[in-house]
Design a protein around this motif. Structure first.
Motif, PDB file in Angstrom:
ATOM      1  N   GLY A  35       0.817  -1.197   0.000  1.00 36.54           N
ATOM      2  CA  GLY A  35       0.000   0.000   0.000  1.00 36.54           C
ATOM      3  C   GLY A  35       0.855   1.253   0.000  1.00 36.54           C
ATOM      4  N   TRP A  36       0.291   2.324  -0.505  1.00 36.42           N
ATOM      5  CA  TRP A  36       0.906   3.654  -0.426  1.00 36.42           C
ATOM      6  C   TRP A  36      -0.037   4.546   0.381  1.00 36.42           C
ATOM      7  N   PHE A  37       0.548   5.283   1.302  1.00 39.73           N
ATOM      8  CA  PHE A  37      -0.180   6.240   2.130  1.00 39.73           C
ATOM      9  C   PHE A  37       0.552   7.573   2.085  1.00 39.73           C
ATOM     10  N   ARG A  38      -0.108   8.608   2.531  1.00 41.00           N
ATOM     11  CA  ARG A  38       0.562   9.901   2.602  1.00 41.00           C
ATOM     12  C   ARG A  38       0.086  10.668   3.833  1.00 41.00           C
ATOM     13  N   TYR A  59      -6.431  -0.713  -5.856  1.00 34.22           N
ATOM     14  CA  TYR A  59      -7.430   0.141  -5.225  1.00 34.22           C
ATOM     15  C   TYR A  59      -6.845   1.541  -5.085  1.00 34.22           C
ATOM     16  N   TYR A  60      -7.719   2.535  -5.222  1.00 35.27           N
ATOM     17  CA  TYR A  60      -7.257   3.917  -5.168  1.00 35.27           C
ATOM     18  C   TYR A  60      -8.205   4.772  -4.324  1.00 35.27           C
ATOM     19  N   ALA A  61      -7.632   5.763  -3.687  1.00 32.78           N
ATOM     20  CA  ALA A  61      -8.457   6.790  -3.067  1.00 32.78           C
ATOM     21  C   ALA A  61      -9.120   7.605  -4.171  1.00 32.78           C
ATOM     22  N   ASP A  62     -10.307   8.087  -3.901  1.00 34.98           N
ATOM     23  CA  ASP A  62     -11.021   8.871  -4.917  1.00 34.98           C
ATOM     24  C   ASP A  62     -10.224  10.090  -5.352  1.00 34.98           C
ATOM     25  N   SER A  63      -9.452  10.641  -4.439  1.00 29.29           N
ATOM     26  CA  SER A  63      -8.710  11.871  -4.725  1.00 29.29           C
ATOM     27  C   SER A  63      -7.586  11.680  -5.730  1.00 29.29           C
ATOM     28  N   VAL A  64      -7.168  10.434  -5.946  1.00 28.05           N
ATOM     29  CA  VAL A  64      -6.050  10.196  -6.866  1.00 28.05           C
ATOM     30  C   VAL A  64      -6.450   9.325  -8.056  1.00 28.05           C
ATOM     31  N   LYS A  65      -7.673   8.831  -8.036  1.00 29.87           N
ATOM     32  CA  LYS A  65      -8.114   7.934  -9.100  1.00 29.87           C
ATOM     33  C   LYS A  65      -8.034   8.638 -10.448  1.00 29.87           C
ATOM     34  N   GLY A  66      -7.450   7.947 -11.418  1.00 30.34           N
ATOM     35  CA  GLY A  66      -7.286   8.512 -12.748  1.00 30.34           C
ATOM     36  C   GLY A  66      -6.000   9.291 -12.933  1.00 30.34           C
ATOM     37  N   ARG A  67      -5.314   9.594 -11.828  1.00 25.67           N
ATOM     38  CA  ARG A  67      -4.045  10.335 -11.911  1.00 25.67           C
ATOM     39  C   ARG A  67      -2.861   9.496 -11.449  1.00 25.67           C
ATOM     40  N   PHE A  68      -3.073   8.645 -10.473  1.00 25.38           N
ATOM     41  CA  PHE A  68      -2.003   7.813  -9.922  1.00 25.38           C
ATOM     42  C   PHE A  68      -2.200   6.367 -10.361  1.00 25.38           C
ATOM     43  N   THR A  69      -1.071   5.656 -10.503  1.00 26.34           N
ATOM     44  CA  THR A  69      -1.111   4.231 -10.835  1.00 26.34           C
ATOM     45  C   THR A  69      -0.146   3.474  -9.941  1.00 26.34           C
ATOM     46  N   ILE A  70      -0.655   2.464  -9.255  1.00 24.02           N
ATOM     47  CA  ILE A  70       0.196   1.617  -8.433  1.00 24.02           C
ATOM     48  C   ILE A  70       0.539   0.366  -9.228  1.00 24.02           C
ATOM     49  N   SER A  71       1.772  -0.100  -9.070  1.00 24.59           N
ATOM     50  CA  SER A  71       2.201  -1.312  -9.753  1.00 24.59           C
ATOM     51  C   SER A  71       3.287  -1.977  -8.920  1.00 24.59           C
ATOM     52  N   MET A  83       2.706   8.994 -10.374  1.00 17.26           N
ATOM     53  CA  MET A  83       1.823  10.110 -10.048  1.00 17.26           C
ATOM     54  C   MET A  83       1.857  11.133 -11.170  1.00 17.26           C
ATOM     55  N   ASN A  84       0.744  11.321 -11.825  1.00 18.01           N
ATOM     56  CA  ASN A  84       0.614  12.279 -12.920  1.00 18.01           C
ATOM     57  C   ASN A  84      -0.357  13.383 -12.545  1.00 18.01           C
ATOM     58  N   SER A  85      -0.310  14.460 -13.288  1.00 11.27           N
ATOM     59  CA  SER A  85      -1.226  15.594 -13.065  1.00 11.27           C
ATOM     60  C   SER A  85      -1.228  16.001 -11.592  1.00 11.27           C
ATOM     61  N   LEU A  86      -0.062  16.157 -11.049  1.00 10.81           N
ATOM     62  CA  LEU A  86       0.053  16.450  -9.624  1.00 10.81           C
ATOM     63  C   LEU A  86      -0.539  17.816  -9.283  1.00 10.81           C
ATOM     64  N   LYS A  87      -1.113  17.882  -8.089  1.00  8.31           N
ATOM     65  CA  LYS A  87      -1.739  19.103  -7.597  1.00  8.31           C
ATOM     66  C   LYS A  87      -1.057  19.524  -6.296  1.00  8.31           C
ATOM     67  N   PRO A  88      -1.128  20.789  -5.938  1.00  8.45           N
ATOM     68  CA  PRO A  88      -0.530  21.221  -4.664  1.00  8.45           C
ATOM     69  C   PRO A  88      -1.069  20.438  -3.468  1.00  8.45           C
ATOM     70  N   GLU A  89      -2.314  20.003  -3.531  1.00  6.81           N
ATOM     71  CA  GLU A  89      -2.892  19.248  -2.405  1.00  6.81           C
ATOM     72  C   GLU A  89      -2.336  17.824  -2.313  1.00  6.81           C
ATOM     73  N   ASP A  90      -1.532  17.406  -3.274  1.00  3.10           N
ATOM     74  CA  ASP A  90      -0.856  16.111  -3.182  1.00  3.10           C
ATOM     75  C   ASP A  90       0.427  16.201  -2.348  1.00  3.10           C
ATOM     76  N   THR A  91       0.800  17.407  -1.958  1.00  2.00           N
ATOM     77  CA  THR A  91       2.005  17.592  -1.160  1.00  2.00           C
ATOM     78  C   THR A  91       1.880  16.858   0.173  1.00  2.00           C
ATOM     79  N   ALA A  92       2.860  15.989   0.455  1.00  3.05           N
ATOM     80  CA  ALA A  92       2.836  15.171   1.662  1.00  3.05           C
ATOM     81  C   ALA A  92       4.085  14.306   1.703  1.00  3.05           C
ATOM     82  N   VAL A  93       4.275  13.651   2.833  1.00  2.68           N
ATOM     83  CA  VAL A  93       5.249  12.570   2.904  1.00  2.68           C
ATOM     84  C   VAL A  93       4.525  11.297   2.497  1.00  2.68           C
ATOM     85  N   TYR A  94       5.108  10.579   1.557  1.00  2.22           N
ATOM     86  CA  TYR A  94       4.497   9.362   1.038  1.00  2.22           C
ATOM     87  C   TYR A  94       5.221   8.147   1.626  1.00  2.22           C
TER      88      TYR A  94
END
Length: 122
Positions: A35-38, A59-71, A83-94
């Motif tokens: 899993g990935w968390f932030r 599985y994806y959080a709604d906030s990242v669905k369509g922009r992030f891909t886990i593999s 992580m594509n189409s990054l937004k300022p609200e994606d700023t975090a420790v991952y």
């Protein structure tokens, strides 16, 4: 001893992309879900994405669905978060995490990495 080491974080402009990696060692990587968390300053740790041991379920959080891909690449003992189409609200420790269940709940994962900072400027 199980170790998870994240890499690939950094500073990127809004709309840009980053690819995070999580290198695992110490146990059979292919047997465990990942899993990935932030966590942003002043906020609780939140679920981002998860992948089953085989890679067959994601599985994806709604906030990242369509922009992030886990593999994952079980031959390389590594999980990824594109992580594509990054937004300022994606700023975090991952953080990446390893566990027996593909779940959105942090407590269900038994090993964690140290985290990598992602900063998205506007």
């Amino acid at each position: 001893q199980v170790q998870l080491v994240e890499s690939g974080g950094g500073l990127v402009q809004a709309g840009g992309s980053l690819r995070l990696s999580c290198a695992a060692s110490g146990r059979t990587f292919s047997r465990y879900d990942m899993g990935w968390f932030r966590q942003a300053p002043g906020k609780e740790r939140e679920f981002v994405a998860a992948i089953s041991w085989s890679g067959g379920s994601t599985y994806y959080a709604d906030s990242v669905k369509g922009r992030f891909t886990i593999s994952r690449d079980n031959a390389k003992n590594t999980a990824y978060l594109q992580m594509n189409s990054l937004k300022p609200e994606d700023t975090a420790v991952y953080y990446c995490a390893s566990g027996f269940v593909t779940t959105t709940t942090p407590a269900s994962y038994d090993y964690w990495g140290q985290g990598t900072q992602v900063t998205v400027s506007s």
